[in-house]
Design a protein around this motif. Structure first.
Motif, PDB file in Angstrom:
ATOM      1  N   ARG A 122       0.618  -1.405  -0.368  1.00  0.00           N
ATOM      2  CA  ARG A 122       0.101  -0.065   0.074  1.00  0.00           C
ATOM      3  C   ARG A 122       0.992   1.721   0.075  1.00  0.00           C
ATOM      4  O   ARG A 122       0.412   2.277  -0.314  1.00  0.00           O
ATOM      5  CB  ARG A 122      -0.946   0.101   1.008  1.00  0.00           C
ATOM      6  N   ARG A 123       2.289   1.135   1.028  1.00  0.00           N
ATOM      7  CA  ARG A 123       3.164   2.218   0.739  1.00  0.00           C
ATOM      8  C   ARG A 123       3.371   2.489  -0.369  1.00  0.00           C
ATOM      9  O   ARG A 123       3.993   3.685  -0.862  1.00  0.00           O
ATOM     10  CB  ARG A 123       3.846   1.792   1.528  1.00  0.00           C
ATOM     11  N   ALA A 157       0.881   4.918  -3.047  1.00  0.00           N
ATOM     12  CA  ALA A 157       0.684   6.254  -1.883  1.00  0.00           C
ATOM     13  C   ALA A 157      -0.002   7.162  -2.268  1.00  0.00           C
ATOM     14  O   ALA A 157      -0.940   8.159  -2.392  1.00  0.00           O
ATOM     15  CB  ALA A 157       1.511   5.948  -0.587  1.00  0.00           C
ATOM     16  N   THR A 158       0.895   7.398  -3.637  1.00  0.00           N
ATOM     17  CA  THR A 158       0.452   8.606  -4.651  1.00  0.00           C
ATOM     18  C   THR A 158       0.165   8.137  -5.972  1.00  0.00           C
ATOM     19  O   THR A 158       0.091   6.898  -6.127  1.00  0.00           O
ATOM     20  CB  THR A 158       1.249   9.334  -4.610  1.00  0.00           C
ATOM     21  N   GLN A 159      -0.571   8.845  -6.593  1.00  0.00           N
ATOM     22  CA  GLN A 159      -0.907   8.292  -7.706  1.00  0.00           C
ATOM     23  C   GLN A 159       0.218   8.220  -8.677  1.00  0.00           C
ATOM     24  O   GLN A 159       0.280   7.518  -9.761  1.00  0.00           O
ATOM     25  CB  GLN A 159      -1.465   9.869  -8.472  1.00  0.00           C
ATOM     26  N   GLU A 160       0.929   9.084  -8.833  1.00  0.00           N
ATOM     27  CA  GLU A 160       2.673   9.203  -9.233  1.00  0.00           C
ATOM     28  C   GLU A 160       3.303   7.697  -9.306  1.00  0.00           C
ATOM     29  O   GLU A 160       4.020   7.387  -9.827  1.00  0.00           O
ATOM     30  CB  GLU A 160       3.223  10.084  -9.043  1.00  0.00           C
ATOM     31  N   GLN A 161       3.731   7.797  -7.916  1.00  0.00           N
ATOM     32  CA  GLN A 161       3.825   6.680  -7.211  1.00  0.00           C
ATOM     33  C   GLN A 161       3.168   4.173  -7.804  1.00  0.00           C
ATOM     34  O   GLN A 161       3.993   4.205  -8.070  1.00  0.00           O
ATOM     35  CB  GLN A 161       3.788   5.929  -5.914  1.00  0.00           C
TER      36      GLN A 161
END
Length: 238
Positions: A21-22, A25-29
């Motif tokens: 999940r980490r 975390a963000t859309q870019e990741q």
């Protein structure tokens, strides 16, 4: 697997591993992770029914087996883990595959080779099931069964007679069995070490101790015949 499959797989892995999940975390990741995973797993199918392969089940097994693998306990699942899980399934597919005859002109070597390799590629990557030899799944035809019951053998009597001069050892063995004598080939030969069912060998060595010949014998060694007779007497006495 395409990006849609990879996204679904990562979403599934994130339900059992917070470390995944980490990574999302963000859309870019999330986009970068999905893109790199899709590139690494491009040649692995999401599902392959021919070998009961499912990438989500492979991910589940990774975490179930992590309890016995300390190195896996300290990192989340990676594409390499799925590549390793798919390898035995891929090997099974290729072991079952027998190259079908290409439909192109056999004189066109380039097209022939391209179709052959294309079929192998599709099977190895779970895109199509392997082409297997058809197995015998039924009993012999009634006409064949009737003939076998009539002559007692798949070799007609007149053909067996013509072959007799070429198979003196087998003829002698069949005559002994018909007379109720024990079969010498039913036991291992202690003299030449011939295994059960195999004829004896005449081994000759030169002065230097190197074997010069290893020819088959028409008749078994006398000690083998004696051993078979003794075993036959023991079985009759039981």
């Amino acid at each position: 697997m395409d990006r849609q499959h990879v996204a679904a797989l990562l979403n599934y892995a994130a339900t059992v591993d917070s470390r995944v999940r980490r990574l999302m975390a963000t859309q870019e990741q999330a986009a970068a992770t999905i893109r790199s995973w899709a590139e690494a797993l491009a040649h692995i199918p999401a599902v392959a029914e021919a070998v009961d392969w499912d990438a989500s089940r492979a991910a589940r097994r990774y975490y179930e087996q992590a309890n016995g693998d300390r190195s896996a306990q300290f990192r989340p699942i990676e594409p390499a883990d799925l590549l390793a899980a798919w390898a035995p399934f891929r090997a099974e597919l290729m072991n079952r595959h027998t190259d079908p005859l290409p439909a192109v002109d056999p004189d066109d070597v380039t097209a022939w080779r391209a179709e052959l390799l294309g079929t192998r590629y599709a099977v190895a990557h779970g895109q199509q099931p392997p082409s297997e030899h058809k197995a015998l799944t039924s009993d012999p035809h009634p006409d064949v069964e009737a003939r076998l019951s009539e002559i007692g053998s798949c070799i007609p009597p007149h053909v067996r007679g013509e072959l007799a001069s070429y198979r003196p050892g087998r003829v002698a063995r069949e005559a002994a069995l018909a007379a109720g004598q024990p079969d010498p080939l039913s036991v291992r030969c202690d003299w030449c070490q011939a295994p059960k069912g195999q004829p004896c060998r005449s081994r000759r060595t030169g002065p230097d101790g190197v074997a010069r010949s290893n020819a088959r014998r028409i008749t078994p060694h006398p000690s083998r015949a004696d051993l078979a007779a003794a075993q036959h007497r023991q079985e009759a006495a039981v």
